[in-house]
Motif scaffolding. Structure first.
Motif, PDB file in Angstrom:
ATOM      1  N   GLN A  79       0.810  -1.211   0.000  1.00 19.98           N
ATOM      2  CA  GLN A  79       0.000   0.000   0.000  1.00 19.98           C
ATOM      3  C   GLN A  79       0.848   1.268   0.000  1.00 19.98           C
ATOM      4  O   GLN A  79       0.416   2.319  -0.454  1.00 19.98           O
ATOM      5  CB  GLN A  79      -0.949   0.011   1.199  1.00 19.98           C
ATOM      6  CG  GLN A  79      -0.263   0.241   2.545  1.00 19.98           C
ATOM      7  CD  GLN A  79      -1.233   0.207   3.711  1.00 19.98           C
ATOM      8  OE1 GLN A  79      -1.986  -0.740   3.877  1.00 19.98           O
ATOM      9  NE2 GLN A  79      -1.214   1.261   4.510  1.00 19.98           N
ATOM     10  N   GLN A 254      -6.096  15.390   9.280  1.00 15.62           N
ATOM     11  CA  GLN A 254      -6.237  14.321  10.259  1.00 15.62           C
ATOM     12  C   GLN A 254      -4.878  13.708  10.584  1.00 15.62           C
ATOM     13  O   GLN A 254      -4.550  13.456  11.743  1.00 15.62           O
ATOM     14  CB  GLN A 254      -7.184  13.242   9.736  1.00 15.62           C
ATOM     15  CG  GLN A 254      -7.391  12.092  10.722  1.00 15.62           C
ATOM     16  CD  GLN A 254      -8.336  11.042  10.177  1.00 15.62           C
ATOM     17  OE1 GLN A 254      -8.903  11.205   9.101  1.00 15.62           O
ATOM     18  NE2 GLN A 254      -8.506   9.949  10.910  1.00 15.62           N
ATOM     19  N   TYR A 255      -4.084  13.490   9.553  1.00 14.69           N
ATOM     20  CA  TYR A 255      -2.735  12.949   9.728  1.00 14.69           C
ATOM     21  C   TYR A 255      -1.890  13.907  10.565  1.00 14.69           C
ATOM     22  O   TYR A 255      -1.162  13.503  11.483  1.00 14.69           O
ATOM     23  CB  TYR A 255      -2.135  12.744   8.336  1.00 14.69           C
ATOM     24  CG  TYR A 255      -0.767  12.126   8.273  1.00 14.69           C
ATOM     25  CD1 TYR A 255      -0.169  11.524   9.385  1.00 14.69           C
ATOM     26  CD2 TYR A 255      -0.048  12.127   7.082  1.00 14.69           C
ATOM     27  CE1 TYR A 255       1.079  10.959   9.308  1.00 14.69           C
ATOM     28  CE2 TYR A 255       1.216  11.557   6.992  1.00 14.69           C
ATOM     29  CZ  TYR A 255       1.767  10.985   8.114  1.00 14.69           C
ATOM     30  OH  TYR A 255       3.018  10.422   8.034  1.00 14.69           O
ATOM     31  N   GLU A 258      -3.019  13.748  14.224  1.00 12.98           N
ATOM     32  CA  GLU A 258      -2.567  12.501  14.840  1.00 12.98           C
ATOM     33  C   GLU A 258      -1.084  12.586  15.199  1.00 12.98           C
ATOM     34  O   GLU A 258      -0.652  12.127  16.256  1.00 12.98           O
ATOM     35  CB  GLU A 258      -2.799  11.322  13.890  1.00 12.98           C
ATOM     36  CG  GLU A 258      -4.249  10.903  13.744  1.00 12.98           C
ATOM     37  CD  GLU A 258      -4.407   9.782  12.732  1.00 12.98           C
ATOM     38  OE1 GLU A 258      -3.401   9.398  12.097  1.00 12.98           O
ATOM     39  OE2 GLU A 258      -5.529   9.282  12.572  1.00 12.98           O
ATOM     40  N   PRO A 486       1.473   7.133  10.532  1.00 17.91           N
ATOM     41  CA  PRO A 486       0.051   7.098  10.893  1.00 17.91           C
ATOM     42  C   PRO A 486      -0.424   5.670  11.154  1.00 17.91           C
ATOM     43  O   PRO A 486       0.107   4.713  10.569  1.00 17.91           O
ATOM     44  CB  PRO A 486      -0.630   7.684   9.653  1.00 17.91           C
ATOM     45  CG  PRO A 486       0.284   7.348   8.523  1.00 17.91           C
ATOM     46  CD  PRO A 486       1.676   7.413   9.098  1.00 17.91           C
ATOM     47  N   SER A 488      -2.947   4.204  10.070  1.00 18.97           N
ATOM     48  CA  SER A 488      -3.489   3.602   8.855  1.00 18.97           C
ATOM     49  C   SER A 488      -2.428   2.879   8.040  1.00 18.97           C
ATOM     50  O   SER A 488      -2.757   2.058   7.171  1.00 18.97           O
ATOM     51  CB  SER A 488      -4.153   4.680   7.996  1.00 18.97           C
ATOM     52  OG  SER A 488      -3.222   5.702   7.659  1.00 18.97           O
ATOM     53  N   TYR A 490      -0.674   0.573   8.905  1.00 16.60           N
ATOM     54  CA  TYR A 490      -0.667  -0.842   9.265  1.00 16.60           C
ATOM     55  C   TYR A 490      -1.899  -1.589   8.768  1.00 16.60           C
ATOM     56  O   TYR A 490      -2.108  -2.744   9.133  1.00 16.60           O
ATOM     57  CB  TYR A 490      -0.555  -0.990  10.783  1.00 16.60           C
ATOM     58  CG  TYR A 490       0.793  -0.586  11.325  1.00 16.60           C
ATOM     59  CD1 TYR A 490       1.810  -1.510  11.480  1.00 16.60           C
ATOM     60  CD2 TYR A 490       1.058   0.738  11.669  1.00 16.60           C
ATOM     61  CE1 TYR A 490       3.060  -1.145  11.968  1.00 16.60           C
ATOM     62  CE2 TYR A 490       2.297   1.121  12.152  1.00 16.60           C
ATOM     63  CZ  TYR A 490       3.292   0.180  12.308  1.00 16.60           C
ATOM     64  OH  TYR A 490       4.513   0.546  12.774  1.00 16.60           O
ATOM     65  N   ASN A 491      -2.725  -0.956   7.939  1.00 15.80           N
ATOM     66  CA  ASN A 491      -3.958  -1.594   7.474  1.00 15.80           C
ATOM     67  C   ASN A 491      -3.685  -2.912   6.754  1.00 15.80           C
ATOM     68  O   ASN A 491      -4.365  -3.920   6.997  1.00 15.80           O
ATOM     69  CB  ASN A 491      -4.738  -0.650   6.552  1.00 15.80           C
ATOM     70  CG  ASN A 491      -5.373   0.499   7.324  1.00 15.80           C
ATOM     71  OD1 ASN A 491      -5.462   0.470   8.549  1.00 15.80           O
ATOM     72  ND2 ASN A 491      -5.824   1.516   6.612  1.00 15.80           N
ATOM     73  N   SER A 495      -4.621  -6.815   7.896  1.00 12.74           N
ATOM     74  CA  SER A 495      -5.551  -7.587   7.057  1.00 12.74           C
ATOM     75  C   SER A 495      -5.050  -8.995   6.769  1.00 12.74           C
ATOM     76  O   SER A 495      -5.818  -9.852   6.329  1.00 12.74           O
ATOM     77  CB  SER A 495      -5.791  -6.863   5.727  1.00 12.74           C
ATOM     78  OG  SER A 495      -4.639  -6.927   4.897  1.00 12.74           O
TER      79      SER A 495
END
Length: 591
Positions: A79, A254-255, A258, A486, A488, A490-491, A495
């Motif tokens: 990603q 948002q990033y 955070e 961030p 995210s 590690y999404n 998974s």
């Protein structure tokens, strides 16, 4: 032309002395600049060093047009990861990345460390020579800035230690305002703007200094139109240079939030005692420990903020005798905010917090959290106080030598320089990377086809090591680390059933039953392997001695490694697929 050569020749002796002092204060670093047989670094066991290897490697690829400064697919593959908030140091990329074209990486790193100290010292010398018109007084100030524990004590953080733009920007700003020459104002503005691409902490401190200097001159020349023209030129150039960097930082609000909130309330390195103790001095540290009754078992002190008693005494003499007191006061006013900010939000003395005594940073954290909360390690404010501290000490030295014959003046200044250098001294912490530790990279390089690596165990600290390995090999990897990673990112890892277990520092075993939640069913295990293979991964590298390696070691009991040594074991995904045993077989092998 001959006049310029004469001027340069006149400054040769101080510059040679700075080179000698740099070599002595950092010895044996210079030896390992030329020793290509050993992978030696002056950084000790600081894992942040590995991030700087990656920064220089990736940054050089960006400059060569081979990579994107905003996003990389090489970390958190497939990603990728946003780099908008990551702080690349342009000077380190150019110097370290460039030198690696002609010398091994470790030698280049050591040489850049020495050049950084010399560049900071020389830039301070230029400014102080302009202020005091005395080479030896300026040399004292250059040592105070360039040989300070903050500069010498940050070999693993070139984005903090390269503060040469602070005295250089002040030099051109001061000349521009005093001589009413806008080309110097433009030069100062350009240097200030460029600093945003060297290190954001340096940029913030430099901006605070520049703003305070401008405020001082505004009081003196508030009715002078030329001053406001100079201010407009400064603002336009700095703003134009900063805009792309600032946009990259706040692009994803948002990033950004955070990233700031991650360190909210943290004030590492704010103890008042750190101003008075060189925690790594081989001679003075035991004396300080007894004098201040330091409890080293519970008190964690950084090693970058020592002020030096010689300097404090010189400043006290300057104020006591009074001849230069009027000139010293504005510099004391400039010094004071950084002295206070360096102490953090709450007064801390010798490990004891006085919660009822709130300091200015606490207020500034609330007024401008995007700026001041980012200084979670508050010793970074030390870079802002070094130039005014040096100027004040130089005024003190001028007070001491006034009226002395030339020979005694030289002797007194030489003594002051020697005392400051002695007080500042900290032994270099060496780090040696054995060739055997890097041998697995050659094995991966020899593998047929493209290589995508899964380094295990996972974790922020471990990922710094993996950045180093990627900088040497270039292979994409499943995890990574940047300045503000961030959640995210590690999404993809979460998974995948296998990767998620390793992220949680748990073993993952292929079994025919759930083994009370301990194992992963055959079909689920194989599906996770198939997903990794389809997404470009080929090898798992198990670094058994890194943090949490013990927690996931059973994941590899049933697999036969393609390669193994004292540091790592390498498994092809096919090796893990072949190891997928039924539960009873695995229990038999695991014992």
């Amino acid at each position: 032309m001959s006049g310029i050569i004469e001027k340069l020749r006149g400054q040769l002796q101080p510059l040679v002395l700075l080179v000698i002092l740099t070599v002595l204060m950092t010895f044996p670093t210079v030896v390992y600049v030329f020793n290509t047989e050993v992978f030696w670094l002056p950084t000790g066991e600081h894992s942040d060093t590995w991030m700087k290897f990656w920064d220089a490697w990736y940054g050089w690829r960006v400059l060569a047009g081979e990579a994107d400064i905003r996003h990389t697919p090489l970390l958190f593959s497939p990603q990728g990861l946003s780099l908008r908030f990551h702080s690349f140091s342009l000077t380190h990329i150019l110097a370290f990345g460039g030198l690696q074209r002609i010398m091994p990486p470790s030698n280049a790193y050591s040489l850049v460390y020495l050049l950084t100290i010399l560049a900071v010292s020389s830039s301070a010398y230029l400014y102080l020579r302009y202020l005091f018109k005395d080479r030896r007084v300026a040399l004292l100030g250059a040592v105070i800035v360039g040989m300070s524990p903050f500069v010498i004590g940050h070999p693993q953080h070139p984005d903090l230690s390269f503060i040469a733009t602070i005295p250089l920007s002040l030099y051109f700003l001061h000349r521009g305002l005093l001589e009413r020459r806008n080309r110097f104002i433009a030069a100062s503005a350009a240097l200030t703007g460029i600093t945003a691409y060297i290190g954001m902490y340096i940029f913030v401190c430099l901006c605070l200094i520049v703003c305070m200097v401008l405020l001082y001159f505004a009081v003196l020349r508030g009715r002078d139109v030329k001053f406001w023209i100079a201010l407009a030129i400064l603002a336009l150039i700095v703003g134009g240079a900063l805009a792309p960097r600032l946009y990259a930082v706040v692009y994803n609000r948002q990033y950004f939030d955070e990233a700031i909130e991650k360190w909210q309330g943290s004030n590492r390195g704010g103890d008042l005692v750190e101003y008075l103790v060189n925690t790594r001095h081989p001679v003075l540290e035991p004396v300080f420990r007894q004098l201040f009754q330091l409890d080293r078992s519970s008190l964690v002190l950084l090693n970058t903020s020592y002020l030096s008693y010689t300097i404090l005494i010189l400043i006290a003499i300057g104020f006591a005798r009074g001849r230069y007191r009027r000139q010293m006061i504005p510099w004391l006013v400039l010094l004071f905010p950084f002295l206070m900010l360096r102490l953090g939000s709450v007064l801390t003395i010798n490990g004891r917090q006085y919660a009822e005594i709130l300091l200015p940073k606490r207020i500034l954290d609330e007024l401008a959290p995007g700026v001041f909360q980012a200084f979670h390690t508050v010793d970074h404010f030390q870079m802002g106080l070094l130039v005014p501290l040096a100027v004040l000490a130089c005024y003190g030295a001028m007070t001491v030598i006034d009226g002395l014959p030339a020979r005694r003046r030289r002797a007194v200044l030489a003594l002051c320089i020697a005392l400051v250098a002695f007080e500042y001294y900290q032994p270099v912490e060496e780090r040696i990377v054995p060739d055997e530790q890097l041998a697995f990279l050659d094995i991966l390089e020899a593998e047929p086809g493209p290589v995508g690596t899964i380094n295990a165990p996972m974790g922020r600290g471990n990922s710094k090591h993996y950045l180093f390995y990627q900088a040497l090999s270039g292979h994409p990897q499943v995890e990574g680390l940047v300045s503000r990673t961030p959640p995210s990112a590690y999404n993809y890892i979460r998974s995948n059933r296998i990767l998620n277990q390793w992220l949680l520092n748990r073993d993952v075993i292929c079994v025919d039953d759930d083994m009370n939640g301990f194992g992963l069913a055959v079909e689920d295990y194989l599906a996770a392997i198939d997903q990794l293979e389809a997404d470009g991964f080929s090898h798992v590298v198990f670094h058994r001695d890194l943090g949490h390696g013990f927690s996931i070691r059973k994941s590899f009991y049933a697999a036969e490694p393609t390669y193994s040594d004292d540091y790592v074991s390498i498994y092809r995904l096919d090796d893990l697929r072949a190891s997928c045993q039924v539960g009873s077989s695995w229990r038999a092998q695991a014992g």
